[in-house]
Motif scaffolding. Structure first.
Motif, PDB file in Angstrom:
ATOM      1  N   MET A   1      46.749  47.565  -4.462  1.00 50.10           N
ATOM      2  CA  MET A   1      46.347  48.951  -4.353  1.00 50.10           C
ATOM      3  C   MET A   1      45.537  49.308  -5.600  1.00 50.10           C
ATOM      4  SD  MET A   1      48.672  52.435  -4.142  1.00 50.10           S
ATOM      5  CE  MET A   1      49.732  51.677  -2.961  1.00 50.10           C
ATOM      6  N   TYR A  41      49.862  48.279  -9.583  1.00 46.86           N
ATOM      7  CA  TYR A  41      48.667  48.994  -9.162  1.00 46.86           C
ATOM      8  C   TYR A  41      47.577  48.735 -10.193  1.00 46.86           C
ATOM      9  CZ  TYR A  41      49.993  52.227 -12.832  1.00 46.86           C
ATOM     10  OH  TYR A  41      50.327  52.753 -14.055  1.00 46.86           O
ATOM     11  N   SER A  69      35.735  45.806  -4.142  1.00 47.91           N
ATOM     12  CA  SER A  69      37.107  45.535  -4.550  1.00 47.91           C
ATOM     13  C   SER A  69      37.781  44.513  -3.641  1.00 47.91           C
ATOM     14  CB  SER A  69      37.914  46.837  -4.524  1.00 47.91           C
ATOM     15  OG  SER A  69      39.269  46.578  -4.791  1.00 47.91           O
ATOM     16  N   ASP A  71      40.895  44.777  -3.097  1.00 43.81           N
ATOM     17  CA  ASP A  71      41.966  45.546  -2.460  1.00 43.81           C
ATOM     18  C   ASP A  71      41.521  46.060  -1.098  1.00 43.81           C
ATOM     19  OD1 ASP A  71      44.120  45.794  -4.589  1.00 43.81           O
ATOM     20  OD2 ASP A  71      42.361  46.459  -5.704  1.00 43.81           O
TER      21      ASP A  71
END
Length: 161
Positions: A1, A41, A69, A71
């Motif tokens: 995340m 995170y 990213s 993520d």
């Protein structure tokens, strides 16, 4: 995340030298809230603006960061005045990620409950592995971005009827 900080009222702090609320170029507010959590995170500050000052270049930069990213789940701390514009822009680009946009109507420095609650709800929702999409998380509500708007007359977010 990945948590992205773009500023907004959420982050504003009082400057005693000029008597103004300013958005500092740091992630201190988010870091203070997250000290009570125990999960991994990544946090990145990217814009540090009042959302009324955000423009299309800022939104493109946010989209580029999300696109590049590794993520697939993002929380974006954003000012409330143009949150819907950014949400709509991102929803036109991404259908393969989870993007939860949150903010606060009052600065954390003045009312730390609202900002903490909104960020906490956004994190909990993200960890529950929702369907891909762009969501807005405000005032105890979390909905796909097209289903929630800021009611400026009442000073709160509400569901679109």
């Amino acid at each position: 995340m990945l948590i992205l900080n773009s500023g907004g009222t959420f982050n504003k702090r009082y400057n005693p030298l000029n008597g103004e609320l300013e958005i500092p170029y740091d992630n201190e507010v988010i870091e203070r809230i997250l000290t009570s959590t125990d999960f991994d995170y990544d946090l990145a500050g990217v814009v540090y603006k009042d959302s009324l000052d955000m423009d299309m270049n800022d939104r493109k930069m946010l989209a580029s960061i999300i696109m590049e990213s590794k993520d697939d789940t993002f929380i974006l701390v954003h000012g409330t005045d143009s949150m819907n514009i950014t949400a709509e822009f991102l929803s036109e680009i991404f259908d393969d990620r989870k993007i939860i946009i949150t903010g606060a109507m009052h600065p954390f420095e003045i009312d730390n409950v609202e900002a903490s609650l909104n960020l906490g709800i956004a994190i909990g929702f993200a960890k529950a592995n929702p369907k891909n999409g762009v969501y807005i998380c405000m005032n105890g509500l979390i909905e796909p971005c097209k289903n929630i708007v800021k009611n400026r007359a009442l000073g709160k977010f509400e569901l679109v009827k």
